[in-house]
Design an enzyme around this catalytic site. Structure first.
Site, PDB file in Angstrom:
ATOM      1  N   GLN A  99       0.854  -1.189   0.000  1.00  0.00           N
ATOM      2  CA  GLN A  99       0.000   0.000   0.000  1.00  0.00           C
ATOM      3  C   GLN A  99       0.896   1.246   0.000  1.00  0.00           C
ATOM      4  O   GLN A  99       1.626   1.485   0.961  1.00  0.00           O
ATOM      5  CB  GLN A  99      -0.891   0.010   1.246  1.00  0.00           C
ATOM      6  CG  GLN A  99      -1.882   1.164   1.251  1.00  0.00           C
ATOM      7  CD  GLN A  99      -2.639   1.285   2.577  1.00  0.00           C
ATOM      8  OE1 GLN A  99      -2.035   1.309   3.640  1.00  0.00           O
ATOM      9  NE2 GLN A  99      -3.958   1.360   2.500  1.00  0.00           N
ATOM     10  N   TYR A 179      -5.617  10.633   5.233  1.00  0.00           N
ATOM     11  CA  TYR A 179      -4.277  10.923   4.711  1.00  0.00           C
ATOM     12  C   TYR A 179      -4.390  11.796   3.460  1.00  0.00           C
ATOM     13  O   TYR A 179      -5.467  12.246   3.097  1.00  0.00           O
ATOM     14  CB  TYR A 179      -3.476   9.627   4.526  1.00  0.00           C
ATOM     15  CG  TYR A 179      -3.309   8.907   5.860  1.00  0.00           C
ATOM     16  CD1 TYR A 179      -2.757   9.582   6.958  1.00  0.00           C
ATOM     17  CD2 TYR A 179      -3.751   7.616   6.056  1.00  0.00           C
ATOM     18  CE1 TYR A 179      -2.641   8.975   8.200  1.00  0.00           C
ATOM     19  CE2 TYR A 179      -3.636   6.992   7.299  1.00  0.00           C
ATOM     20  CZ  TYR A 179      -3.085   7.675   8.370  1.00  0.00           C
ATOM     21  OH  TYR A 179      -2.986   7.082   9.598  1.00  0.00           O
TER      22      TYR A 179
HETATM   23  C1  LIG Z   1      -2.112  -1.758  14.037  1.00  0.00           C
HETATM   24  C2  LIG Z   1      -2.930  -1.225  12.883  1.00  0.00           C
HETATM   25  C3  LIG Z   1      -2.299  -0.543  11.861  1.00  0.00           C
HETATM   26  C4  LIG Z   1      -3.034  -0.079  10.763  1.00  0.00           C
HETATM   27  N1  LIG Z   1      -2.373   0.482   9.690  1.00  0.00           N
HETATM   28  C5  LIG Z   1      -3.051   0.710   8.536  1.00  0.00           C
HETATM   29  C6  LIG Z   1      -2.363   1.008   7.337  1.00  0.00           C
HETATM   30  O1  LIG Z   1      -1.134   1.019   7.268  1.00  0.00           O
HETATM   31  N2  LIG Z   1      -3.107   1.252   6.227  1.00  0.00           N
HETATM   32  C7  LIG Z   1      -4.480   1.187   6.241  1.00  0.00           C
HETATM   33  O2  LIG Z   1      -5.104   1.409   5.210  1.00  0.00           O
HETATM   34  N3  LIG Z   1      -5.151   0.868   7.365  1.00  0.00           N
HETATM   35  C8  LIG Z   1      -4.464   0.592   8.492  1.00  0.00           C
HETATM   36  N4  LIG Z   1      -5.132   0.161   9.592  1.00  0.00           N
HETATM   37  C9  LIG Z   1      -6.579  -0.076   9.485  1.00  0.00           C
HETATM   38  C10 LIG Z   1      -6.842  -1.522   9.090  1.00  0.00           C
HETATM   39  O3  LIG Z   1      -6.244  -1.860   7.858  1.00  0.00           O
HETATM   40  C11 LIG Z   1      -8.352  -1.811   9.032  1.00  0.00           C
HETATM   41  O4  LIG Z   1      -8.922  -1.062   7.999  1.00  0.00           O
HETATM   42  C12 LIG Z   1      -9.044  -1.520  10.348  1.00  0.00           C
HETATM   43  O5  LIG Z   1      -8.271  -1.957  11.458  1.00  0.00           O
HETATM   44  C13 LIG Z   1     -10.411  -2.207  10.418  1.00  0.00           C
HETATM   45  O6  LIG Z   1     -10.259  -3.586  10.222  1.00  0.00           O
HETATM   46  P1  LIG Z   1     -10.302  -4.667  11.447  1.00  0.00           P
HETATM   47  O7  LIG Z   1     -11.574  -4.418  12.179  1.00  0.00           O
HETATM   48  O8  LIG Z   1     -10.243  -5.995  10.749  1.00  0.00           O
HETATM   49  O9  LIG Z   1      -9.115  -4.402  12.334  1.00  0.00           O
HETATM   50  C14 LIG Z   1      -4.434  -0.274  10.716  1.00  0.00           C
HETATM   51  C15 LIG Z   1      -5.065  -0.924  11.782  1.00  0.00           C
HETATM   52  C16 LIG Z   1      -4.332  -1.426  12.839  1.00  0.00           C
HETATM   53  C17 LIG Z   1      -5.044  -2.195  13.937  1.00  0.00           C
END
Ligand SMILES: Cc1cc2nc3c(=O)[nH]c(=O)nc-3n(C[C@H](O)[C@H](O)[C@H](O)COP(=O)(O)O)c2cc1C
Length: 368
Positions: A99, A179
């Site tokens: 990404q 962002y």
């Molecule tokens: C530790 C962490 C780091 C994340 N870093 C990114 C990232 O680099 N890019 C992004 O698009 N979303 C990032 N997110 C968001 C996740 O990709 C995801 O969209 C969000 O956590 C919801 O999904 P989940 O409920 O399965 O955790 C991050 C989430 C977490 C928990």
């Protein structure tokens, strides 16, 4: 075969199943260079059977990093550090993705476990955004000039070339979570009155310009994904109608998968979260534009993930925290949804024995 474990073809790439690890910042890079952490973090999800393994938000220039620990991709050395990671992911039958990102006004912070506060001035770097509006108490960004627009576009194109050199097969773009590009297309953060701000079309003009440049630099045979925000969760913000219209434009510019997400733009947002809370956005944009979609957001249950694919709400299910919790999520999901075990051969004996299955591979002499 369950819908979740059916393959998905995107241009020349075939994903072995519909499970993706959502990109997650690890803050474990040094000057943007990947470390052994990235091999283990990403590699273990490939061992875990995840079809598409997406490396975290990766900055296209040093000042686009959220923190000093963020991954970057602005030189050949950055690409070379990632090459063994992509080779390993492929060796496990998974597809490596990355990404590309730029933090805009949300850059230059400490790592979360160091307080997530402003970097001390000697360690900080200037931040840039469409308009000079701070995110809460964050540093005030500079309003981007034409030279900034050109520089960041060129940085995305260069990182795209480097991503190919590093061996990634799917490129995804971070256009959500408050962002840089989200700051352009939302009316809450873009107050410009030039060609890059004003009505929805002009707010989308710079994001589209960069997508066109990236698509021209990324091999025609390889797929491109884009993470889009469907809801700012704040009055007067960008919403599902705007996002659905924008998705059609990105599709026309050569984006193959729209990743439906939301939030992160303004500190006073009020988000309504429940398991699969972005699924309605995905279902709608898929039905109205015909673009392939990914959904993400509090999806832990394999049966829920399977029905999202089965009922046509999305083409791909992305998981972040479920994959952090369990790198082997996909194998355990297969145990619930499939007759066949998908565990890799070196692990199969242990798993079968511990789970009380008939031993397919009994312990050999000297293995005890
Ligand atoms: C530790 C962490 C780091 C994340 N870093 C990114 C990232 O680099 N890019 C992004 O698009 N979303 C990032 N997110 C968001 C996740 O990709 C995801 O969209 C969000 O956590 C919801 O999904 P989940 O409920 O399965 O955790 C991050 C989430 C977490 C928990």
């Amino acid at each position: 075969m369950s819908a979740l474990f059916s393959p998905l073809a995107l241009r020349s790439v075939v994903l072995p199943n519909r499970i993706a690890m959502s990109p997650m910042c690890q803050y474990m890079a040094d000057d943007g260079i990947a470390s052994p952490w990235h091999m283990v973090h990403l590699g273990s999800r490939a061992v875990g059977g995840t079809g598409l393994v997406i490396a975290e938000a990766t900055a296209v220039e040093p000042t686009g990093r959220l923190t000093p620990g963020c991954l970057g991709l602005w030189s050949k050395a950055h690409a070379e550090a990632l090459r063994p990671v992509t080779d390993f992911i492929k060796s496990q039958g998974s597809v490596p993705a990355i990404q590309l990102a730029h933090g805009g006004r949300k850059s230059a912070r400490n790592r979360p476990w160091d307080g997530n506060d402003a970097l001390p001035s000697e360690a900080a770097w200037p931040t840039h955004a469409p308009s000079p509006l701070s995110f809460g108490d964050y540093r005030q960004p500079h309003e981007m000039t034409e030279a900034d627009l050109d520089r960041i576009e060129a940085a995305f194109v260069e990182s795209t070339r480097l991503a190919h050199l590093a061996g990634f097969r799917v490129l995804t773009l971070h256009f959500a979570h408050g962002y840089l590009f989200h700051q352009f297309y939302s009316p809450l953060t873009n107050l410009r009155d030039d060609a890059w701000g004003g009505d929805p079309e002009r707010r989308l003009a710079y994001p589209l310009r960069v997508v066109n440049a990236i698509r021209a630099a990324w091999p025609e045979v390889l797929p491109l994904g884009l993470r889009l925000s469907f809801e700012d969760w704040a009055p007067g913000g960008f919403g599902p109608d705007d996002a659905t219209a924008a998705a059609a434009k990105f599709r026309d510019a050569g984006v193959d998968v729209i990743e439906c997400s939301s939030a992160g733009l303004v500190p006073d947002e009020k988000v309504s979260v429940y398991p699969g809370y972005h699924v309605p956005f995905s279902r709608r944009v898929r039905a109205e534009t015909g673009v392939a979609t990914a959904t993400v957001g509090v999806i832990f249950d394999p049966h829920q993930a399977n029905s999202i694919i089965e009922d046509g709400s999305a083409d791909l299910v992305m998981m972040a925290r479920a994959q952090l919790d369990d790198p082997y999520w996909a194998h355990r999901a297969a145990e619930q949804l499939e007759d066949n075990s998908t565990w890799p051969l070196p692990y199969r004996r242990a798993v079968r024995r511990f789970r009380g299955f008939q031993e397919e591979f009994p312990m050999g002499r000297g293995e005890q």
